[in-house]
Design a protein around this motif. Structure first.
Motif, PDB file in Angstrom:
ATOM      1  N   UNK A 125       0.790  -1.259  -0.064  1.00 24.38           N
ATOM      2  CA  UNK A 125       0.115   0.206  -0.036  1.00 24.38           C
ATOM      3  C   UNK A 125       1.031   1.239   0.103  1.00 24.38           C
ATOM      4  N   UNK A 126       2.022   1.162   0.539  1.00 21.65           N
ATOM      5  CA  UNK A 126       2.961   2.558   0.461  1.00 21.65           C
ATOM      6  C   UNK A 126       3.338   2.487  -0.739  1.00 21.65           C
ATOM      7  N   UNK A 127       3.818   1.500  -1.499  1.00 16.17           N
ATOM      8  CA  UNK A 127       4.155   1.652  -2.773  1.00 16.17           C
ATOM      9  C   UNK A 127       3.258   2.208  -3.565  1.00 16.17           C
ATOM     10  N   UNK A 128       2.192   1.787  -3.580  1.00 16.17           N
ATOM     11  CA  UNK A 128       1.005   2.303  -4.270  1.00 16.17           C
ATOM     12  C   UNK A 128       0.805   3.709  -4.022  1.00 16.17           C
ATOM     13  N   UNK A 129       0.694   4.066  -2.697  1.00 17.17           N
ATOM     14  CA  UNK A 129       0.500   5.565  -2.503  1.00 17.17           C
ATOM     15  C   UNK A 129       1.621   6.267  -3.215  1.00 17.17           C
ATOM     16  N   UNK A 130       2.873   6.147  -2.919  1.00 18.96           N
ATOM     17  CA  UNK A 130       4.052   6.704  -3.484  1.00 18.96           C
ATOM     18  C   UNK A 130       3.972   6.906  -4.969  1.00 18.96           C
ATOM     19  N   UNK A 131       3.565   5.723  -5.706  1.00 20.89           N
ATOM     20  CA  UNK A 131       3.444   5.819  -7.216  1.00 20.89           C
ATOM     21  C   UNK A 131       2.395   6.554  -7.590  1.00 20.89           C
ATOM     22  N   UNK A 132       1.173   6.525  -6.840  1.00 23.09           N
ATOM     23  CA  UNK A 132       0.160   7.296  -7.465  1.00 23.09           C
ATOM     24  C   UNK A 132       0.170   8.738  -6.971  1.00 23.09           C
ATOM     25  N   UNK A 133       0.638   9.011  -5.767  1.00 20.97           N
ATOM     26  CA  UNK A 133       0.978  10.467  -5.639  1.00 20.97           C
ATOM     27  C   UNK A 133       2.051  11.179  -6.477  1.00 20.97           C
ATOM     28  N   UNK A 134       3.090  10.428  -7.076  1.00 20.88           N
ATOM     29  CA  UNK A 134       3.925  10.962  -7.682  1.00 20.88           C
ATOM     30  C   UNK A 134       3.201  11.220  -9.237  1.00 20.88           C
ATOM     31  N   UNK A 135       1.919  10.664  -9.401  1.00 17.71           N
ATOM     32  CA  UNK A 135       1.586  10.883 -10.752  1.00 17.71           C
ATOM     33  C   UNK A 135       0.310  11.809 -10.533  1.00 17.71           C
ATOM     34  N   UNK A 136       0.208  12.510  -9.477  1.00 14.05           N
ATOM     35  CA  UNK A 136      -0.607  13.462  -9.110  1.00 14.05           C
ATOM     36  C   UNK A 136      -2.238  13.248  -8.933  1.00 14.05           C
ATOM     37  N   UNK A 137      -2.216  11.763  -8.412  1.00 16.66           N
ATOM     38  CA  UNK A 137      -3.415  11.318  -7.658  1.00 16.66           C
ATOM     39  C   UNK A 137      -3.522  11.606  -6.415  1.00 16.66           C
ATOM     40  N   UNK A 138      -4.676  11.942  -5.634  1.00 18.10           N
ATOM     41  CA  UNK A 138      -4.897  12.188  -4.394  1.00 18.10           C
ATOM     42  C   UNK A 138      -5.575  10.865  -3.537  1.00 18.10           C
ATOM     43  N   UNK A 139      -5.044  10.616  -2.431  1.00 16.67           N
ATOM     44  CA  UNK A 139      -5.614   9.851  -1.519  1.00 16.67           C
ATOM     45  C   UNK A 139      -7.113  10.329  -1.190  1.00 16.67           C
ATOM     46  N   UNK A 140      -8.120   9.585  -1.026  1.00 20.25           N
ATOM     47  CA  UNK A 140      -9.333  10.184  -0.661  1.00 20.25           C
ATOM     48  C   UNK A 140      -9.838   9.012   0.128  1.00 20.25           C
ATOM     49  N   UNK A 141     -11.016   9.574   1.054  1.00 15.87           N
ATOM     50  CA  UNK A 141     -11.775   8.466   1.784  1.00 15.87           C
ATOM     51  C   UNK A 141     -12.447   7.295   0.958  1.00 15.87           C
ATOM     52  N   UNK A 142     -12.803   6.230   1.190  1.00 17.36           N
ATOM     53  CA  UNK A 142     -13.236   5.235   0.316  1.00 17.36           C
ATOM     54  C   UNK A 142     -14.788   5.707  -0.186  1.00 17.36           C
ATOM     55  N   UNK A 143     -15.511   6.615   0.250  1.00 16.12           N
ATOM     56  CA  UNK A 143     -16.821   6.933  -0.182  1.00 16.12           C
ATOM     57  C   UNK A 143     -16.673   7.990  -1.198  1.00 16.12           C
ATOM     58  N   UNK A 200     -14.000   8.162  -3.337  1.00 21.75           N
ATOM     59  CA  UNK A 200     -12.652   7.910  -4.324  1.00 21.75           C
ATOM     60  C   UNK A 200     -13.292   7.753  -5.706  1.00 21.75           C
ATOM     61  N   UNK A 201     -12.570   8.039  -6.616  1.00 24.09           N
ATOM     62  CA  UNK A 201     -12.929   7.811  -8.020  1.00 24.09           C
ATOM     63  C   UNK A 201     -12.479   6.426  -8.452  1.00 24.09           C
ATOM     64  N   UNK A 202     -11.475   5.710  -8.084  1.00 19.57           N
ATOM     65  CA  UNK A 202     -11.101   4.665  -8.130  1.00 19.57           C
ATOM     66  C   UNK A 202     -10.562   3.771  -6.799  1.00 19.57           C
ATOM     67  N   UNK A 203     -10.903   2.552  -6.507  1.00 20.69           N
ATOM     68  CA  UNK A 203     -10.533   1.756  -5.648  1.00 20.69           C
ATOM     69  C   UNK A 203      -9.210   0.754  -5.723  1.00 20.69           C
ATOM     70  N   UNK A 204      -8.290   0.896  -5.130  1.00 19.40           N
ATOM     71  CA  UNK A 204      -6.881   0.313  -5.699  1.00 19.40           C
ATOM     72  C   UNK A 204      -6.982  -1.184  -4.849  1.00 19.40           C
ATOM     73  N   UNK A 205      -6.858  -2.237  -5.438  1.00 17.61           N
ATOM     74  CA  UNK A 205      -6.615  -3.570  -4.572  1.00 17.61           C
ATOM     75  C   UNK A 205      -5.477  -4.563  -5.428  1.00 17.61           C
ATOM     76  N   UNK A 206      -5.138  -5.366  -4.603  1.00 16.37           N
ATOM     77  CA  UNK A 206      -3.789  -6.056  -5.102  1.00 16.37           C
ATOM     78  C   UNK A 206      -3.932  -7.625  -4.602  1.00 16.37           C
ATOM     79  N   UNK A 207      -2.988  -8.289  -5.265  1.00 15.44           N
ATOM     80  CA  UNK A 207      -3.103  -9.595  -4.846  1.00 15.44           C
ATOM     81  C   UNK A 207      -1.725 -10.453  -5.106  1.00 15.44           C
ATOM     82  N   UNK A 208      -1.021 -10.875  -3.990  1.00 17.88           N
ATOM     83  CA  UNK A 208       0.219 -11.681  -4.308  1.00 17.88           C
ATOM     84  C   UNK A 208      -0.020 -13.149  -4.448  1.00 17.88           C
ATOM     85  N   UNK A 209       0.377 -13.442  -5.658  1.00 18.27           N
ATOM     86  CA  UNK A 209       0.061 -14.718  -5.966  1.00 18.27           C
ATOM     87  C   UNK A 209       0.916 -15.818  -5.467  1.00 18.27           C
TER      88      UNK A 209
END
Length: 161
Positions: free
Chosen positions: A43-61, A63-72
């Motif tokens: 999640x920290x890696x996702x936040x850093x990457x998205x923030x560097x691309x000028x996306x802003x973290x928002x509360x869940x309700x 948000x324009x997009x929800x980020x999920x991840x899965x480690x195979x």
């Protein structure tokens, strides 16, 4: 490095300005067993990457997009459960509303999957996979670096319409 990205062409990615994650008590959180350290690293890696691309973290309700991840990890049932939570249909990839930059989409152990979920339809609209290549000798700093590299490689391929 092979980094397939697939996405739903009907979704307007240009309108996305904010993102969020599902809460700890969500079906997403329960869809795989990851330690809090692994979750925080991703999640920290996702936040850093998205923030560097000028996306802003928002509360869940809001948000324009929800980020999920899965480690195979190789458990097919866990992967199927995760796909159900994000409403991802592997068989739908050939449908004309999905764009594939690589026809060799496949999952593999050690791969990190990131999905971007439309909060209105609760369905994945973008997916990528990248190998983390963790080794037994890797300390937390090395694991953080490999995770950051994987996340950046995936999320910098966000479609800009």
């Amino acid at each position: 490095m092979n980094n397939p990205v697939i996405y739903h062409t009907a979704f307007d990615f240009s309108k996305v300005k904010t993102y969020s994650f599902y809460l700890n008590d969500s079906d997403f959180f329960d869809s795989q067993s990851l330690s809090y350290a692994q979750r925080n690293r991703i999640e920290i890696a996702i936040e850093k990457s998205l923030n560097a691309q000028k996306f802003e973290y928002s509360n869940l309700n809001d948000a324009d997009i929800i980020v999920t991840y899965y480690l195979v990890k190789g458990k097919r049932q866990d992967y199927q459960n995760y796909n159900k939570v994000v409403l991802f249909c592997p068989h739908c990839l050939k449908a004309n509303t999905w764009q594939q930059d690589n026809n060799e989409w496949a999952i593999y152990p050690g791969g990190l999957i990131i999905d971007l979920v439309d909060p209105k339809r609760h369905r994945s609209v973008w997916r990528s996979i990248y190998p983390l290549d963790f080794e037994a000798k890797d300390n937390s700093t090395t694991q953080n670096e490999k995770t950051m590299e994987a996340v950046n490689t995936m999320l910098t391929q966000y479609p800009r319409n």
